[in-house]
Design a protein around this motif. Structure first.
Motif, PDB file in Angstrom:
ATOM      1  N   ALA B  18      47.125  53.831  35.944  1.00 28.77           N
ATOM      2  CA  ALA B  18      48.432  54.358  36.284  1.00 28.77           C
ATOM      3  C   ALA B  18      48.357  55.680  37.030  1.00 28.77           C
ATOM      4  O   ALA B  18      49.368  56.211  37.427  1.00 28.77           O
ATOM      5  N   ALA B  19      47.152  56.229  37.213  1.00 29.43           N
ATOM      6  CA  ALA B  19      47.038  57.544  37.841  1.00 29.43           C
ATOM      7  C   ALA B  19      47.302  57.459  39.337  1.00 29.43           C
ATOM      8  O   ALA B  19      47.045  56.431  39.961  1.00 29.43           O
ATOM      9  N   GLN B  20      47.825  58.546  39.870  1.00 30.73           N
ATOM     10  CA  GLN B  20      48.027  58.610  41.307  1.00 30.73           C
ATOM     11  C   GLN B  20      46.693  58.762  42.020  1.00 30.73           C
ATOM     12  O   GLN B  20      45.764  59.373  41.484  1.00 30.73           O
ATOM     13  N   MET B  21      46.632  58.243  43.219  1.00 29.73           N
ATOM     14  CA  MET B  21      45.451  58.468  44.042  1.00 29.73           C
ATOM     15  C   MET B  21      45.414  59.933  44.473  1.00 29.73           C
ATOM     16  O   MET B  21      46.447  60.586  44.573  1.00 29.73           O
ATOM     17  N   ASP B  22      44.197  60.412  44.732  1.00 30.01           N
ATOM     18  CA  ASP B  22      44.079  61.744  45.330  1.00 30.01           C
ATOM     19  C   ASP B  22      44.674  61.708  46.739  1.00 30.01           C
ATOM     20  O   ASP B  22      44.410  60.783  47.492  1.00 30.01           O
ATOM     21  N   ARG B  23      45.456  62.732  47.048  1.00 32.54           N
ATOM     22  CA  ARG B  23      46.031  62.808  48.394  1.00 32.54           C
ATOM     23  C   ARG B  23      45.019  63.475  49.314  1.00 32.54           C
ATOM     24  O   ARG B  23      44.597  64.603  49.039  1.00 32.54           O
TER      25      ARG B  23
END
Lengths: 180, 285
Positions: B18-23
Motif C-alpha cells: 500500500a506504500a506510495q512509490m518514491d517520487r
C-alpha cells in the motif's frame, strides 16, 4: 526447520501481492487548455504509475516539467504558473473502488483518492476504463480539472485569460511488476 | 514467537503493497530556469535561446536623449532607432535570425548556439552560448559589398545563482570593414577603429513572476574609436505570458552588438541616456 517454514510462508504471502501489481514509467498524460479562439495540448510520455490488485492501491505521478505544449516559451510560462520548482509533481494515490475481473475484457474503473497539484491535495473520484491485455493492464481515464481548486491562477495572454477548466487525459499500459 | 513473526511479516508486506512509490524527477540533470526571459538582455544578446520550432518576433526601439527636455518630450520627438527582428529555433540549442535597423539601414544576420546548459544538479555550473552576427549597411553611398560589412562575435557565459539572480559575462569582438576619419565641430580629428574588444556584463534580478530588473554594461577594453563611451542600460522586463516587454534607459541608440560596442557615444552618468522598449513575441510552428 522453523526458519525454513517461516521463509516458505513469507514467500507464499509475498507471491500474490507482487504477482498482481502492474507498473509503468512511460504512460501518456495530456491536458487541453483553451483561450478564446485558440486551444493547445500539453503532453508528457513519462507518466509513472502502479496498480496493486490485491489491495486495490492505485498510485500515479507525473513530473510536470515533462509536459510539452509545442511552444518552448509557453512551456516555460506553464512551469512558472505551476511553480514546478516548489511542486514538481502531479500525483494521485488512492484505491480502485469498482469491481475488477482480471479475466474479463475492458471494464469501467473508478478510483477514489488524493490528487495533489501545486501544493494542494483534494479528494477526487476519477472514472475510466481498465482492460487486461496479453501485456498487462491498459488504463484510460479522463476528467476535468479546475485550476482554481489547486490555487493556480490561470495565466493570461495579455488580457485574455486561459480557461480555468482543463481537460485531462491519461493512457498507460501497465506491465507486471518486474521480479514477479 | 513464530506467530508474532508471521504477523509482523504479513503487516510488513501489506504495508509495502500500500506504500506510495518514491517520487523521482524524470531528468535530474534538467536545465535551470532560463537566465533571461527573452533572447536579448537589452541591447545585446542573452544566453537564452529559442526552443526548436519557435519563431520569435522582436521590435527594439530607442528614442532620443531624455536630456533634450520637455520640448522634445524627453527624447520621444528625437531621432529613434528601430530594429525589427525574426529569429527561429532550429534546435533547442541553435537559432538563426535576421533583423533590420533604421540607423545606417543595417540588415543583420545571426546564429546563436548554446554549447552548454547549466543544470539543477550542478553537473554543469554554467550556461555557455556563442553568437555570430553579420551586419550589412544598405545606405546608398557607392561602397562595395565588402566595405558595408560589420561583424560581432560573442561568447556568453551565464550562471543562475538563485531563483532571483542570474549573471552573464560576454567577451565580445566587433569589427567594421570600413571606418572613417573626420573632423568634429571643433576641428579635432576623430578617428574610428576597425576592431573593438569588450566584455559585456549583464544581470537579471527577478522581483516576481511578472517583473525583473535588468542591467547591462558594455565596456571596451583596449583601443577604441575617438569620442565613444561604454554603453550602460538599465531596464525592467515584464513577462505577460506570450510576450516579454522590456522598458529601459540606455546610453545607446544602436541595436546590434557590434554597433553598441563600437559606436556608443553617450555617457550615462552625464545624464545622456534615452528611453526605449523591446517587445518579444514567440510563436510555435
Amino acid at each position: 526447520m522453523r526458519y525454513l517454514s517461516l521463509t516458505l510462508v513469507l514467500a507464499f504471502l509475498a507471491m500474490p501481492v507482487s504477482g498482481q501489481a502492474f507498473m509503468t514509467d512511460s504512460g501518456t498524460a495530456e491536458f487541453e487548455s483553451s483561450v478564446p479562439l485558440h486551444s493547445f495540448v500539453g503532453t508528457s510520455e513519462v507518466l509513472v504509475g502502479r496498480i496493486a490488485l490485491p489491495d486495490s492501491t492505485v498510485d500515479f505521478y507525473l513530473d510536470l516539467e515533462t509536459l510539452d505544449t509545442g511552444n518552448g516559451k509557453r512551456d516555460k510560462d506553464m512551469k512558472k504558473t505551476l511553480d514546478t520548482d516548489e511542486h514538481p509533481f502531479a500525483e494521485f494515490f488512492g484505491k480502485l473502488v469498482s469491481p475488477f475481473d482480471p479475466d474479463g475484457g475492458q471494464q469501467e474503473a473508478r478510483v477514489v483518492g488524493s490528487f495533489s497539484l501545486h501544493g494542494v491535495t483534494r479528494e477526487v473520484e476519477v472514472s475510466g476504463t481498465l482492460e487486461p491485455t496479453a501485456n498487462g493492464l491498459q488504463l484510460n481515464a479522463a476528467w476535468e480539472l479546475s485550476l482554481e481548486d489547486y490555487d493556480i491562477v490561470p495565466p493570461k495572454l495579455l488580457i485574455i485569460k486561459v480557461d480555468p477548466i482543463q481537460q485531462v487525459r491519461i493512457s498507460a499500459l501497465l506491465t507486471p511488476e518486474s521480479g514477479t | 514467537m513464530r506467530i508474532a513473526l508471521l504477523l509482523f511479516a504479513s503487516i510488513l508486506l501489506v504495508s509495502q503493497a500500500a506504500a506510495q512509490m518514491d517520487r523521482q524527477r524524470a531528468d535530474p540533470n534538467r536545465p535551470v530556469d532560463e537566465l533571461f526571459w527573452s533572447t536579448a538582455v537589452i541591447g545585446t544578446s542573452s544566453v537564452t535561446n529559442l526552443s526548436a520550432g519557435d519563431l520569435n518576433y522582436s521590435i527594439k526601439h530607442a528614442f532620443g536623449l531624455v536630456s533634450s527636455g520637455i520640448e522634445n518630450l524627453y527624447g520621444v520627438d528625437g531621432s529613434a532607432n528601430i530594429r525589427f527582428g525574426l529569429d527561429y529555433g532550429v534546435r533547442d540549442w541553435l537559432s538563426v535570425g535576421m533583423g533590420r535597423s533604421r540607423f545606417d539601414k543595417v540588415y543583420d544576420f545571426r546564429v546563436k548556439a548554446n554549447v552548454l546548459r547549466q543544470t539543477v544538479s550542478g553537473s554543469s555550473p554554467l550556461e555557455v552560448a556563442v553568437l555570430g552576427d553579420v551586419g550589412i549597411t544598405t545606405i546608398k553611398n557607392g561602397f562595395s559589398f565588402t566595405d558595408r560589412l560589420s561583424y560581432a562575435g560573442m561568447l556568453m557565459l551565464g550562471r543562475r545563482f538563485s531563483d532571483r539572480l542570474a549573471v552573464q559575462v560576454s567577451p565580445t569582438v566587433a569589427h567594421f570593414n570600413t571606418v572613417f576619419i573626420a573632423r568634429d565641430g571643433d576641428g579635432n580629428v576623430v578617428e574610428e577603429e576597425n576592431t573593438h574588444i569588450g566584455v559585456a556584463v549583464a544581470a537579471n534580478w527577478r522581483l516576481n513572476e511578472l517583473f525583473a530588473v535588468v542591467i547591462e554594461y558594455v565596456p571596451v577594453l583596449g583601443g577604441r574609436s575617438d569620442n565613444t563611451t561604454d554603453a550602460v542600460s538599465v531596464g525592467v522586463d515584464i513577462e505577460t505570458g506570450g510576450h516579454v516587454f522590456q522598458l529601459f534607459f540606455s546610453t545607446s541608440d544602436w541595436l546590434t552588438e557590434q554597433h553598441m560596442l563600437a559606436r556608443n557615444d553617450d555617457d550615462f552618468f552625464a545624464g545622456d541616456f534615452r528611453w526605449g522598449f523591446n517587445i518579444h513575441r514567440t510563436f510555435a510552428f
